[in-house]
Write an enzyme that holds these catalytic residues in place. Sequence first.
Site, PDB file in Angstrom:
ATOM      1  N   HIS A 288       0.365  -2.727   6.827  1.00  0.00           N
ATOM      2  CA  HIS A 288       1.686  -3.311   7.071  1.00  0.00           C
ATOM      3  C   HIS A 288       2.580  -2.298   7.772  1.00  0.00           C
ATOM      4  CE1 HIS A 288       0.784  -6.236   3.561  1.00  0.00           C
ATOM      5  NE2 HIS A 288       0.453  -6.780   4.725  1.00  0.00           N
TER       6      HIS A 288
ATOM      7  N   GLU B  18       5.261   0.224   6.303  1.00  0.00           N
ATOM      8  CA  GLU B  18       4.842   1.047   5.166  1.00  0.00           C
ATOM      9  C   GLU B  18       4.357   2.422   5.650  1.00  0.00           C
ATOM     10  OE1 GLU B  18       2.236  -1.500   2.890  1.00  0.00           O
ATOM     11  OE2 GLU B  18       3.703  -3.124   2.905  1.00  0.00           O
TER      12      GLU B  18
ATOM     13  N   HIS C 199      -0.595   1.040   0.182  1.00  0.00           N
ATOM     14  CA  HIS C 199       0.557   0.252   0.612  1.00  0.00           C
ATOM     15  C   HIS C 199       1.815   0.862   0.006  1.00  0.00           C
ATOM     16  CE1 HIS C 199      -1.401  -3.465   2.320  1.00  0.00           C
ATOM     17  NE2 HIS C 199      -2.437  -2.922   1.690  1.00  0.00           N
TER      18      HIS C 199
ATOM     19  N   GLU D 184       0.074   0.522  -4.493  1.00  0.00           N
ATOM     20  CA  GLU D 184       1.435   0.358  -3.979  1.00  0.00           C
ATOM     21  C   GLU D 184       2.190   1.633  -4.331  1.00  0.00           C
ATOM     22  OE1 GLU D 184       2.662  -2.008  -2.165  1.00  0.00           O
ATOM     23  OE2 GLU D 184       1.298  -3.716  -2.391  1.00  0.00           O
TER      24      GLU D 184
END
Length: 453
Positions: A188, A191, A323, A396
């Site tokens: 993404h 990020e 991420h 994450e």
Amino acid sequence: MRPRRIRGGRTTVLAAALSLALAAPIAATQAQASPSGAPPSARAARTAELPHQYEVSGPATPAERTALTATGASVDEVHGRAVVITADRAQAALVRQLGYSLRKLPDPPSAPAASGRIKDFPAGYANYHTYDEATKEIDALVAKYPAILSKQVIGKSHEGRDILALKLSKNVTKDENEPEVLFTAHQHAREHLTVEMALYLLNEFTGKYGSDDRITKMLDSREIWIIPDLNPDGGEYDIATGKFQSWRKNRQPNAGSNEVGTDLNRNWDFKWGCCNGSSDDPGDETYRGPSAASAPEVQVVSKFVHSRNVGGKQQIKAAIDFHTYSELVLWPFGFTNDETGPGMTQDEHDTFAAIGKKMAASNGYTPEQSSELYITDGAIDDWLWGDQKVFAYTFEMYPSSAGSGGFYPKDSVIPKETARNKDAVLQLLETADCPYRAIGKEQQYCKGGRTRG
């Protein structure tokens, strides 16, 4: 971060929607197929505006959060009775139609580029690497440590940038009979901290080989692959103007639409588009693409992973896809609420959970199955397990909230927040020869307690 159940009533629209959510979360069909539910003026404005982050009060269950994703917004952060989403005006209108109140959060920083030119990070972010800067640092490391680090160009992005795979191993030029572990980053675009995570690992593994016992042992007995940037086009677009664009997808045009980009982490060829965990609208944050693995970047990495299947046996045993943000350790499946689901036994689930919880204990993240947040389909960790039986995790990273920087934490956090994952990464490397050791079943699943590549 664990969700709590919401108490009290909900609007008629949401109640009707959630009655379907247990099997196939609601508004999914309605919102994805008909964004025209938003005011025409809002829908028309989608291509001309940047998305914004909003705090949405109320959603407290995976089904309710999955219903939010059906509007085409991305869910960025989950709390007990609230979530943070990224949405354009039309998507925000659909969320309001579900009966929720939205509070717009501050937009990302806007400042002159740190170098005084565009296509660079703003001041306060100068230590983040652009694509060219990262490539130069990688090339310098390869030149400095040729005995343990090699570089391959495994393909091109849509706009023609090289997608790199870096190999770390004691005998790096040989394909040895050793367990392999894959680390990927930056699916993404916004990020950016994940690219720094990949660079940290490259520097740590090369610079401390021979002096750090754990690192030395892993490079002596493993083949480590790092793909530091799956979405270079999106990353460069996100910083091109001196104002962060909050861009998520790649930069591939969509036929018949003015909207650009596919969400790479909804485009993998396992349970693609199966379960209302992605969008079929090219304008949405979670657009899955016109077909599975339609994005060139996904094709490149898929081909690379398949190339590590030698003689019918996948050499890659474990993986982490980095991420941001929310500080989570996630494991498959995302497409189903079942702990096991089709393609996973109870022992396999228990192994995923045991390794994931131990890694989370070292970095302070929250461990959980991906679908405990909301349903996703076409994600890389589901594909790595479902297609190749790789024990694949999603991390994450920092921060835990939008208030602490969200997708754009200042560069001062880079050293601490990348080093924070060193132990977890080493744990995964150390268990890669026999993941089932985590549940005490190495004798059952691994020859002599070990597996070989």
